[in-house]
Motif scaffolding. Structure first.
Motif, short mmCIF file in Angstrom:
data_model
loop_
_atom_site.label_atom_id
_atom_site.label_comp_id
_atom_site.label_asym_id
_atom_site.label_seq_id
_atom_site.Cartn_x
_atom_site.Cartn_y
_atom_site.Cartn_z
N GLN A 128 40.97 -29.01 13.70
CA GLN A 128 40.99 -28.68 15.12
C GLN A 128 39.65 -29.00 15.78
O GLN A 128 38.59 -28.94 15.15
N TYR A 129 39.70 -29.32 17.05
CA TYR A 129 38.50 -29.64 17.81
C TYR A 129 37.69 -28.35 17.98
O TYR A 129 38.10 -27.44 18.69
N SER A 130 36.55 -28.28 17.32
CA SER A 130 35.76 -27.05 17.28
C SER A 130 34.32 -27.41 16.93
O SER A 130 34.03 -28.55 16.56
N PRO A 131 33.38 -26.46 17.03
CA PRO A 131 31.99 -26.75 16.64
C PRO A 131 31.88 -27.24 15.20
O PRO A 131 31.12 -28.17 14.91
N SER A 132 32.64 -26.65 14.27
CA SER A 132 32.57 -27.09 12.88
C SER A 132 33.14 -28.49 12.72
O SER A 132 32.62 -29.31 11.96
N TRP A 133 34.23 -28.80 13.46
CA TRP A 133 34.82 -30.14 13.39
C TRP A 133 33.84 -31.18 13.94
O TRP A 133 33.68 -32.25 13.35
N LYS A 134 33.18 -30.87 15.06
CA LYS A 134 32.23 -31.82 15.65
C LYS A 134 31.06 -32.08 14.72
O LYS A 134 30.59 -33.23 14.59
N LEU A 135 30.58 -31.03 14.04
CA LEU A 135 29.49 -31.21 13.08
C LEU A 135 29.99 -32.01 11.88
O LEU A 135 29.28 -32.88 11.36
N HIS A 136 31.21 -31.73 11.45
CA HIS A 136 31.82 -32.44 10.33
C HIS A 136 31.93 -33.93 10.66
O HIS A 136 31.59 -34.80 9.83
N ARG A 137 32.39 -34.23 11.86
CA ARG A 137 32.52 -35.63 12.28
C ARG A 137 31.15 -36.31 12.39
O ARG A 137 30.99 -37.47 12.02
N LYS A 138 30.17 -35.56 12.89
CA LYS A 138 28.80 -36.11 13.01
C LYS A 138 28.28 -36.49 11.63
O LYS A 138 27.66 -37.55 11.45
N LEU A 139 28.54 -35.64 10.65
CA LEU A 139 28.10 -35.91 9.28
C LEU A 139 28.76 -37.18 8.75
O LEU A 139 28.09 -38.06 8.20
N ALA A 140 30.09 -37.28 8.90
CA ALA A 140 30.81 -38.46 8.40
C ALA A 140 30.38 -39.72 9.14
O ALA A 140 30.21 -40.78 8.53
N PHE A 141 30.20 -39.60 10.47
CA PHE A 141 29.80 -40.77 11.26
C PHE A 141 28.41 -41.25 10.84
O PHE A 141 28.15 -42.46 10.78
N SER A 142 27.51 -40.31 10.53
CA SER A 142 26.17 -40.68 10.08
C SER A 142 26.25 -41.47 8.79
O SER A 142 25.55 -42.49 8.61
N PHE A 144 28.86 -43.21 7.70
CA PHE A 144 29.47 -44.51 8.00
C PHE A 144 28.49 -45.45 8.66
O PHE A 144 28.52 -46.67 8.42
N ARG A 145 27.63 -44.90 9.52
CA ARG A 145 26.65 -45.75 10.19
C ARG A 145 25.71 -46.39 9.17
O ARG A 145 25.32 -47.56 9.32
N LYS A 146 25.33 -45.65 8.15
CA LYS A 146 24.49 -46.21 7.10
C LYS A 146 25.20 -47.39 6.42
O LYS A 146 24.59 -48.39 6.07
N LEU A 147 26.51 -47.24 6.25
CA LEU A 147 27.29 -48.28 5.59
C LEU A 147 27.49 -49.49 6.50
O LEU A 147 27.33 -50.64 6.09
N VAL A 456 34.29 -50.72 9.74
CA VAL A 456 34.35 -51.03 8.31
C VAL A 456 35.71 -51.62 7.95
O VAL A 456 35.79 -52.60 7.20
N ALA A 457 36.78 -51.04 8.49
CA ALA A 457 38.13 -51.53 8.19
C ALA A 457 38.32 -52.97 8.69
O ALA A 457 38.87 -53.82 7.98
N LYS A 458 37.87 -53.24 9.91
CA LYS A 458 38.01 -54.59 10.46
C LYS A 458 37.23 -55.60 9.61
O LYS A 458 37.71 -56.72 9.37
N ALA A 459 36.03 -55.21 9.18
CA ALA A 459 35.21 -56.13 8.37
C ALA A 459 35.87 -56.40 7.03
O ALA A 459 35.94 -57.54 6.56
N GLU A 460 36.38 -55.35 6.38
CA GLU A 460 37.04 -55.50 5.09
C GLU A 460 38.26 -56.41 5.19
O GLU A 460 38.43 -57.34 4.39
#
Length: 508
Positions: A128-142, A144-147, A456-460
């Protein structure tokens, strides 16, 4: 008539009247819209809503919804079991909802299958869209950005690590028709295990075979939908399909947990070697910043992030590559043009590179057209309203299910010239350049819920597709020249291509 028989007759009549009254009451109650300004739509049946009508229709739900939109408008409602659901159609409506009203449409509906796989909504896809979800997404996006922003050569090396196994398996099929999907699946799974865990398997290894079995079986059961997803009370009635799905998910999440435990033991905080270690590093960096409450992110969230990337990354890529092969077989003139372009730009002495994309315009356009034509997720992942929202002249209450009909965009005759035809030129502009963001193209969604792995998906997919066309030619078996090799097999969630057998030849 005796006294006793009269009593029985009267009792029977009373029971019938009571049952009839109750059924009429249920039907009237079921037709009551949540608000007086709720979107219009086709009438449904008591308890099951519009499920029966959709099941009876031979057309996929996305096509039926596109037809409904012509009658009821781009915003209409249906009932999925006991749940009122709003369906959004057309590029303008969908983008207005997901971009201009992004927060209001950012939630996910709760469902038995979704909660089961996401361990109660602790992943990014179903959370659900929530503070924990936004932090979770920020972590995953960070992570992915490294990749995604790292050295292209590193990512290309990861993708091309499957070439020896892929080559050996394709070469072994040169003399007879074969089903390409298992080989493509083994290739994609090995790319994802390399990306997520830094390891690979032999194409026919028991471990890889088991992982592929788990996801295939889960997709087939969940893809058709469980009764508990539409009528929640049935989650207390454990059907065989429900019990099997629970066992499949438990074993799959156990596999992810084991990999995470091994990474926890080995990772020393240095340069990350794979996505899991990038995730660990990003978590530590965010924790060191001290701006976020990292207590919101548990080990379950980490496991679910890896599960999301592994599951979504394998399934969508396998389905897309299967469609690539089927469409190249069905349209050999397109396959020949792609091969000619790869020969001209890349040659035969090196592997295609991500730096070649700017010049491999027809190849890129063909891949995008495969994504449009196949529309693997025609209704995307369902959304839900996070609050009451006024939209398009209607009032949609909080927690209403929202279906985003991507098919209605990808096959809109106002946005595409002959959309039902497979034509790579759909993605070429007048100057011969690739149209990167056409109005009617949205394979990875947009807004708050856009796929974080899109780049990443498009590149692969680009690297695998270009390599296949560089080294091999696919065609129809003798005697099947009239067969359509580009037919879909739409289910509730995904549009997989029907099983096919093809002939493969080496390009020398």
């Amino acid at each position: 008539m005796t006294f006793d028989s009269a009593v029985v007759a009267n009792s029977t009549s009373l029971a019938l009247v009571t049952i009839t009254t109750a059924l009429v009451g249920i039907w009237i109650w079921s037709q009551q819209k949540p608000t007086k300004d709720f979107p219009p739509g086709p009438k449904g049946w008591p308890l099951v809503g519009n499920i029966i009508d959709l099941a009876r229709n031979e057309k996929p739900a996305s096509v039926v919804f596109t037809e409904y939109a012509k009658e009821y408008g781009d915003i209409f409602s249906i009932r999925v079991g006991q749940r009122w659901t709003v369906v959004l159609n057309g590029a303008a409506t969908i983008k207005e909802a997901l971009l201009k009203k992004g927060v209001e449409f950012a939630n996910r509906p709760t469902s038995y299958t979704g909660d089961l796989f996401s361990e109660g909504g602790r992943d990014i896809a179903f959370g659900q869209y929530s503070p924990s979800w936004k932090l979770h997404r920020k972590l995953a996006f960070s992570a992915f950005r490294k990749l995604a922003t790292g050295d292209n050569k590193r990512f290309e090396k990861l993708v091309y690590s499957i070439v020896p196994g892929l080559t050996a398996n394709l070469d072994s099929k040169l003399s007879e028709p074969f089903d390409p999907r298992p080989i493509l699946a083994s290739s994609i799974y090995n790319i994802l295990t390399s990306l997520c865990f830094g390891k690979q398997y032999e194409f026919d290894s028991p471990e890889l075979t088991r992982i592929m079995y788990l996801t295939k079986e889960a997709n087939e059961i969940a893809g058709s939908g469980l009764l508990a997803d539409y009528i929640p009370i049935f989650k207390y009635v454990p059907t065989p399909g429900q019990r099997k799905l629970e066992a499949l998910f438990e074993e799959f999440l156990g596999f992810i947990s084991q990999e995470l435990e091994e990474h926890h033991e080995k990772y020393d905080g240095g340069e990350p070697k794979d996505f899991t270690e990038m995730l660990f590093q990003s978590r530590q960096e965010i924790k060191d910043e001290g701006k976020e409450d990292m207590n919101l992110i548990t080990e379950t969230h980490i496991r679910q992030t890896v599960s999301d990337v592994f599951s979504a990354g394998t399934d969508t890529s396998i389905f897309t590559m299967h469609w690539c092969v089927g469409l190249m077989v069905q349209y050999p003139e397109v396959q020949a043009k792609v091969a000619e372009e790869v020969d001209r730009v890349v040659g035969r002495d090196r592997l295609p590179s991500l730096n070649d994309r700017e010049e491999l315009v027809y190849t890129t356009a063909t891949l995008y057209e495969v994504m449009r034509y196949s529309t693997i997720a025609p209704l995307a992942v369902p959304h839900s309203t996070s609050t009451d929202v006024e939209f398009g002249g209607y009032t949609i209450p909080k927690d209403t299910w929202i279906l985003v009909n991507i098919y209605s965009m990808h096959f809109d005759e106002k946005l595409w010239d002959e959309p039902k035809k497979f034509t790579p030129e759909h993605f070429l502009d007048e100057s011969g350049k690739v149209r990167l963001h056409p109005e009617g193209f949205l394979p990875f969604s947009t807004g708050r819920r856009v796929c974080i792995g899109e780049s990443v998906a498009k590149a692969e997919l680009f690297l695998i597709f270009a390599w296949l066309c560089q080294h091999y030619k696919f065609s129809k078996p003798i005697g099947q020249e009239e067969k359509d090799f580009a037919e879909g097999n739409p289910q509730a969630i995904v549009n997989m291509m029907k099983d096919i057998e093809v002939v493969v030849e080496k390009r020398f």
